[in-house]
Design a protein around this motif. Structure first.
Motif, short mmCIF file in Angstrom:
data_model
loop_
_atom_site.label_atom_id
_atom_site.label_comp_id
_atom_site.label_asym_id
_atom_site.label_seq_id
_atom_site.Cartn_x
_atom_site.Cartn_y
_atom_site.Cartn_z
N ASP A 1 0.70 -1.22 0.01
CA ASP A 1 0.06 -0.25 0.48
C ASP A 1 0.78 1.15 -0.06
O ASP A 1 0.04 2.30 -0.10
CB ASP A 1 -0.66 -0.13 1.21
N ASP A 2 2.18 1.60 -0.14
CA ASP A 2 2.80 1.87 -0.38
C ASP A 2 4.31 2.50 -0.68
O ASP A 2 5.28 3.36 -0.02
CB ASP A 2 2.71 2.98 2.05
N PHE A 3 3.88 1.55 -2.02
CA PHE A 3 5.56 1.39 -2.41
C PHE A 3 6.15 2.72 -3.15
O PHE A 3 7.04 3.07 -3.27
CB PHE A 3 5.39 0.53 -3.01
N ARG A 4 4.90 3.05 -3.88
CA ARG A 4 5.36 4.28 -3.93
C ARG A 4 6.00 5.05 -3.17
O ARG A 4 6.60 6.61 -4.20
CB ARG A 4 3.72 5.32 -5.21
N GLN A 5 5.03 6.12 -2.08
CA GLN A 5 5.60 6.45 -1.14
C GLN A 5 7.17 6.46 -1.36
O GLN A 5 7.83 7.48 -0.66
CB GLN A 5 4.79 6.61 -0.16
N ALA A 6 7.25 5.16 -0.90
CA ALA A 6 9.23 4.94 -0.63
C ALA A 6 10.29 4.86 -1.69
O ALA A 6 10.71 5.71 -1.46
CB ALA A 6 8.88 3.32 -0.22
N ILE A 7 9.10 4.50 -2.67
CA ILE A 7 10.17 4.90 -3.83
C ILE A 7 10.56 6.57 -4.10
O ILE A 7 11.59 6.98 -4.30
CB ILE A 7 9.76 4.04 -5.17
N LEU A 8 9.45 7.34 -3.80
CA LEU A 8 9.74 8.60 -4.49
C LEU A 8 10.64 9.35 -3.18
O LEU A 8 11.08 10.68 -3.29
CB LEU A 8 8.44 9.34 -3.71
N GLU A 9 10.31 8.73 -2.33
CA GLU A 9 12.10 8.88 -0.76
C GLU A 9 12.62 8.37 -0.80
O GLU A 9 14.39 7.84 -0.18
CB GLU A 9 10.98 8.37 0.19
N GLY A 10 13.13 7.33 -1.71
CA GLY A 10 14.48 6.56 -2.41
C GLY A 10 14.42 5.13 -2.23
O GLY A 10 15.42 4.69 -2.10
N ALA A 11 13.52 4.46 -1.91
CA ALA A 11 13.74 3.26 -2.15
C ALA A 11 14.37 2.55 -2.97
O ALA A 11 14.22 2.85 -4.16
CB ALA A 11 12.14 2.79 -1.76
N THR A 12 15.25 1.82 -2.91
CA THR A 12 15.87 0.64 -4.16
C THR A 12 14.95 -0.52 -3.74
O THR A 12 15.20 -1.20 -5.08
CB THR A 12 17.29 0.21 -3.93
N VAL A 13 14.53 -0.95 -3.14
CA VAL A 13 13.92 -2.35 -3.00
C VAL A 13 12.36 -2.46 -2.09
O VAL A 13 12.08 -1.50 -1.16
CB VAL A 13 14.34 -3.62 -2.34
N VAL A 14 11.46 -2.87 -2.89
CA VAL A 14 10.45 -3.09 -2.65
C VAL A 14 9.95 -3.95 -2.64
O VAL A 14 10.05 -4.96 -3.18
CB VAL A 14 9.49 -1.62 -3.12
#
Length: 236
Positions: free
Chosen positions: A210-223
């Motif tokens: 439910d929050d992978f998009r927000q995580a990617i926008l903050e720099g996630a390299t792994v979801v």
């Protein structure tokens, strides 16, 4: 394998990859800069096989014995297995050589136990992440921010493991947008550790269904995404 399962999982994966790619581009990165780990805990090996046939290679498991059984059943498919659950010290002996990445190191005791097991098995160097408890939730695993530098120093001194980044699991009761400051905080902590250790820590494992998009926008390299791919988890 049931044709409907194959079709459904392939469709879900295609939709998810599209959304991950869009979020990566929005964050100024390429889609291939974000690795999707399909969290397959409690789902049968047939579902993992269906995802593999649809091109998925990275899978996450939370329970050691379940993971080992699936690894054995699906040997030969060239899958990359991630350990994404809370690791009990008495299960550490089963990990050496079986996972490309352990996401959940959260104490010096666990780090030293895993070190001993890897050394005893003469296994390859194990890539690991430190799990950080960003919101100080008493019911959740993860090292406190104040203890993060010390744990990173300990891992740096253990030749059996290679610290490659950080992992976090924000509070479930926060709306996805409200989790963004915590994702940003993990990125900041990573940058501080890179300066402390004198080398890069390329992995930020954060963001789920439910929050992978927000995580990617903050720099996630792994979801780490499960139900979006496999559907609701069956009851154990």
């Amino acid at each position: 394998m049931h044709d409907d399962m194959q079709t459904d999982i392939a469709r879900r994966l295609a939709e998810l990859r599209g959304e991950i790619g869009a979020a990566a581009r929005e964050s100024g990165r390429r889609p291939e800069d974000v690795t999707l780990v399909a969290v397959s805990k409690w789902h049968p090996a047939a579902a993992v096989r269906a995802a593999a046939l649809a091109g998925q290679r990275d899978f996450g498991e939370n329970y050691v014995q379940e993971a080992l059984a699936k690894q054995d059943e699906l040997a030969g498919l060239g899958l990359r297995w991630h350990f994404t659950g809370a690791l009990q010290s008495n299960k550490a002996k089963f990990l050496p050589g079986r996972f490309v990445l352990v996401h959940t190191i959260d104490s010096e005791k666990l780090a030293r136990t895993l070190h001993d097991r890897i050394a005893a098995a003469c296994a390859p160097v194990q890539d690991v992440l430190i799990e950080v408890n960003l919101a100080r939730e008493s019911q959740k695993a993860g090292v406190a921010e104040a203890d993060l530098p010390g744990l990173a120093d300990t891992l740096a001194g253990l030749g059996t493991m290679r610290l490659t980044g950080l992992m976090a699991l924000p509070p479930f009761d926060l709306a996805p947008e409200a989790r963004r400051p915590l994702f940003a905080r993990l990125r900041t902590l990573r940058e501080g550790l890179e300066r402390r250790l004198g080398h890069g820590l390329p992995v930020l494992s954060m963001g789920m269904t439910d929050d992978f998009r927000q995580a990617i926008l903050e720099g996630a390299t792994v979801v780490r995404v499960g139900t979006r791919i496999f559907g609701a988890r069956p009851r154990k």
